[in-house]
Design a protein around this motif. Structure first.
Motif, mmCIF file in Angstrom:
data_model
loop_
_atom_site.group_PDB
_atom_site.id
_atom_site.type_symbol
_atom_site.label_atom_id
_atom_site.label_comp_id
_atom_site.label_asym_id
_atom_site.label_seq_id
_atom_site.Cartn_x
_atom_site.Cartn_y
_atom_site.Cartn_z
ATOM 1 N N ASP A 1 0.855 -1.186 0.000
ATOM 2 C CA ASP A 1 0.000 0.000 0.000
ATOM 3 C C ASP A 1 0.895 1.241 0.000
ATOM 4 O OD1 ASP A 1 -1.880 1.918 0.271
ATOM 5 O OD2 ASP A 1 -2.676 1.234 2.187
ATOM 6 N N GLN A 2 0.863 1.978 -1.083
ATOM 7 C CA GLN A 2 1.719 3.154 -1.220
ATOM 8 C C GLN A 2 1.010 4.461 -0.880
ATOM 9 O OE1 GLN A 2 3.004 2.708 -5.304
ATOM 10 N NE2 GLN A 2 4.770 1.489 -4.692
ATOM 11 N N GLY A 3 -0.232 4.372 -0.488
ATOM 12 C CA GLY A 3 -0.954 5.573 -0.103
ATOM 13 C C GLY A 3 -1.752 6.158 -1.256
ATOM 14 N N VAL A 4 -2.817 6.884 -0.909
ATOM 15 C CA VAL A 4 -3.736 7.404 -1.916
ATOM 16 C C VAL A 4 -3.046 8.369 -2.866
ATOM 17 C CG1 VAL A 4 -5.892 8.653 -2.269
ATOM 18 C CG2 VAL A 4 -5.684 7.059 -0.369
ATOM 19 N N SER A 5 -2.147 9.194 -2.352
ATOM 20 C CA SER A 5 -1.485 10.183 -3.201
ATOM 21 C C SER A 5 -0.681 9.508 -4.314
ATOM 22 C CB SER A 5 -0.575 11.070 -2.351
ATOM 23 O OG SER A 5 0.104 12.004 -3.153
ATOM 24 N N MET A 6 0.127 8.530 -3.965
ATOM 25 C CA MET A 6 0.920 7.818 -4.968
ATOM 26 C C MET A 6 0.029 7.003 -5.897
ATOM 27 S SD MET A 6 3.827 7.158 -6.310
ATOM 28 C CE MET A 6 5.001 7.776 -5.104
ATOM 29 N N GLN A 7 -0.986 6.368 -5.348
ATOM 30 C CA GLN A 7 -1.894 5.565 -6.176
ATOM 31 C C GLN A 7 -2.642 6.436 -7.179
ATOM 32 O OE1 GLN A 7 -3.908 3.991 -2.803
ATOM 33 N NE2 GLN A 7 -2.660 2.141 -2.685
ATOM 34 N N THR A 8 -2.971 7.651 -6.782
ATOM 35 C CA THR A 8 -3.638 8.575 -7.697
ATOM 36 C C THR A 8 -2.722 8.963 -8.845
ATOM 37 O OG1 THR A 8 -5.011 9.444 -5.898
ATOM 38 C CG2 THR A 8 -4.784 10.810 -7.863
ATOM 39 N N ARG A 9 -1.454 9.225 -8.542
ATOM 40 C CA ARG A 9 -0.505 9.597 -9.592
ATOM 41 C C ARG A 9 -0.240 8.433 -10.544
ATOM 42 N NH1 ARG A 9 2.134 12.483 -5.325
ATOM 43 N NH2 ARG A 9 3.639 10.794 -5.016
ATOM 44 N N GLN A 10 -0.194 7.221 -10.034
ATOM 45 C CA GLN A 10 0.126 6.066 -10.868
ATOM 46 C C GLN A 10 -1.056 5.598 -11.707
ATOM 47 O OE1 GLN A 10 1.638 3.203 -8.050
ATOM 48 N NE2 GLN A 10 3.719 4.020 -8.143
ATOM 49 N N ALA A 11 -2.270 5.915 -11.285
ATOM 50 C CA ALA A 11 -3.457 5.453 -12.008
ATOM 51 C C ALA A 11 -3.655 6.254 -13.290
ATOM 52 C CB ALA A 11 -4.694 5.572 -11.126
ATOM 53 N N GLN A 12 -4.118 5.568 -14.326
ATOM 54 C CA GLN A 12 -4.467 6.252 -15.564
ATOM 55 C C GLN A 12 -5.852 6.884 -15.460
ATOM 56 O OE1 GLN A 12 -4.206 3.738 -19.005
ATOM 57 N NE2 GLN A 12 -4.521 5.394 -20.447
ATOM 58 N N ALA A 13 -6.715 6.249 -14.689
ATOM 59 C CA ALA A 13 -8.066 6.781 -14.475
ATOM 60 C C ALA A 13 -8.475 6.521 -13.030
ATOM 61 C CB ALA A 13 -9.061 6.139 -15.434
ATOM 62 N N VAL A 14 -9.195 7.481 -12.478
ATOM 63 C CA VAL A 14 -9.730 7.358 -11.121
ATOM 64 C C VAL A 14 -11.199 7.762 -11.187
ATOM 65 C CG1 VAL A 14 -9.563 8.105 -8.724
ATOM 66 C CG2 VAL A 14 -7.485 7.936 -10.124
ATOM 67 N N PHE A 15 -12.071 6.903 -10.706
ATOM 68 C CA PHE A 15 -13.499 7.209 -10.744
ATOM 69 C C PHE A 15 -14.221 6.409 -9.675
ATOM 70 C CE2 PHE A 15 -12.524 3.963 -13.925
ATOM 71 C CZ PHE A 15 -13.376 2.925 -13.572
ATOM 72 N N THR A 16 -15.425 6.855 -9.364
ATOM 73 C CA THR A 16 -16.289 6.117 -8.451
ATOM 74 C C THR A 16 -17.383 5.436 -9.264
ATOM 75 O OG1 THR A 16 -17.655 8.091 -8.090
ATOM 76 C CG2 THR A 16 -15.864 7.671 -6.527
ATOM 77 N N GLY A 17 -17.853 4.318 -8.753
ATOM 78 C CA GLY A 17 -18.894 3.589 -9.463
ATOM 79 C C GLY A 17 -19.425 2.434 -8.628
ATOM 80 N N THR A 18 -20.456 1.803 -9.148
ATOM 81 C CA THR A 18 -21.105 0.682 -8.470
ATOM 82 C C THR A 18 -20.963 -0.569 -9.328
ATOM 83 O OG1 THR A 18 -22.723 2.190 -7.492
ATOM 84 C CG2 THR A 18 -23.247 -0.157 -7.452
ATOM 85 N N VAL A 19 -20.536 -1.650 -8.700
ATOM 86 C CA VAL A 19 -20.442 -2.932 -9.395
ATOM 87 C C VAL A 19 -21.843 -3.529 -9.477
ATOM 88 C CG1 VAL A 19 -19.457 -5.251 -9.358
ATOM 89 C CG2 VAL A 19 -18.086 -3.310 -8.589
ATOM 90 N N VAL A 20 -22.321 -3.759 -10.699
ATOM 91 C CA VAL A 20 -23.667 -4.293 -10.885
ATOM 92 C C VAL A 20 -23.658 -5.749 -11.312
ATOM 93 C CG1 VAL A 20 -24.625 -2.027 -11.406
ATOM 94 C CG2 VAL A 20 -23.727 -3.426 -13.268
ATOM 95 N N GLY A 21 -22.485 -6.299 -11.580
ATOM 96 C CA GLY A 21 -22.398 -7.696 -11.974
ATOM 97 C C GLY A 21 -20.948 -8.102 -12.139
ATOM 98 N N ALA A 22 -20.695 -9.416 -12.087
ATOM 99 C CA ALA A 22 -19.323 -9.908 -12.242
ATOM 100 C C ALA A 22 -19.365 -11.345 -12.728
ATOM 101 C CB ALA A 22 -18.553 -9.807 -10.928
ATOM 102 N N LYS A 23 -18.328 -11.728 -13.481
ATOM 103 C CA LYS A 23 -18.186 -13.103 -13.943
ATOM 104 C C LYS A 23 -16.709 -13.450 -13.998
ATOM 105 C CE LYS A 23 -18.361 -11.707 -18.839
ATOM 106 N NZ LYS A 23 -19.058 -11.884 -20.132
ATOM 107 N N ALA A 24 -16.399 -14.724 -13.754
ATOM 108 C CA ALA A 24 -15.009 -15.191 -13.741
ATOM 109 C C ALA A 24 -14.710 -15.933 -15.033
ATOM 110 C CB ALA A 24 -14.772 -16.096 -12.542
ATOM 111 N N ALA A 25 -13.465 -15.800 -15.492
ATOM 112 C CA ALA A 25 -13.034 -16.467 -16.722
ATOM 113 C C ALA A 25 -11.618 -16.984 -16.515
ATOM 114 C CB ALA A 25 -13.078 -15.497 -17.906
#
Length: 223
Positions: free
Chosen positions: A48-72
């Motif tokens: 865990d590198q902290g929110v500040s570093m994770q924000t810089r390293q991420a290409q996109a940051v957004f909030t959302g709700t998971v409405v479904g999932a499947k494994a492959a």
């Protein structure tokens, strides 16, 4: 008879305890030098590198709700699975060289050797996503599919995480709306073309009436 002095029982017991402790310590040194550690150190790539570093390293940051999932299963047959989550995006805090749609897929892994696995995300809860776009030959897929690793920072959106995110990226924007479906037009019945003679008839009649009108006006003018 000469009497033999016996050491006190307590002294013998104390000596025996000290000898046993020394033996245990010696065994521990040997085992520590030759055997595996009881708990393996955490993989440096999954810390865990902290929110500040994770924000810089991420290409996109957004909030959302998971409405479904499947494994492959993985394509190369190795152990572990990919978990594909369907996500409804709420707010976009960061999007670098990529667009974030209102509905998209986020992929995580589980039990993949050598990977920092995030596992399955809870459905129906708000999640903060710190992700990177999955690429093919260096280009994002179309539509874009995002990847979230175990050390990416992706987690359920509690108040502390939201507050930290609002301080770092204070101006979120709505996601890109889904592309509208193509416009539908009702087919109208097609009338057969009007014959040339019928089309010209009204014009000819008006021309005749015009000539007759001029003739009448001329006659009246002579009177």
């Amino acid at each position: 008879m000469p009497t033999t002095t016996r050491p006190p029982v307590t002294a013998l017991a104390a000596g025996l305890v000290l000898a046993l402790l020394g033996l245990v310590a010696a065994c521990g040194v040997v085992l520590g030098a030759t055997g595996p550690a009881a708990y393996a150190a955490e993989d440096p790539s999954c810390t865990d590198q902290g929110v500040s570093m994770q924000t810089r390293q991420a290409q996109a940051v957004f909030t959302g709700t998971v409405v479904g999932a499947k494994a492959a299963a993985l394509d190369d047959g190795q152990r572990g699975v990919r978990i594909i989550h369907q996500v409804e995006v709420q707010e976009v805090y960061k999007a670098a060289r990529v667009s974030v749609a209102a509905e998209l897929e986020v992929v995580t892994t589980r039990n993949v050797r050598g990977e920092c696995n995030l596992g399955r995300l809870p459905e129906g809860e708000d999640v903060v996503f710190f992700v990177k776009a999955e690429t093919t030959d260096g280009e994002p897929a179309d539509p874009v599919v995002f990847l979230a690793a175990g050390d990416s920072g992706t987690a359920v959106a509690d108040s502390d995480l939201r507050d930290a995110l609002d301080r770092l990226l204070p101006n979120p924007v709505p996601p890109v709306p889904a592309s509208p479906t193509g416009a539908e037009f009702e087919a109208l019945p097609v009338d057969p073309p009007t014959p040339l003679g019928r089309a010209a008839a009204p014009g000819a009649a008006l021309a005749v009436l015009g000539v007759l009108g001029l003739f009448v006006v001329g006659r009246l003018g002579r009177r």
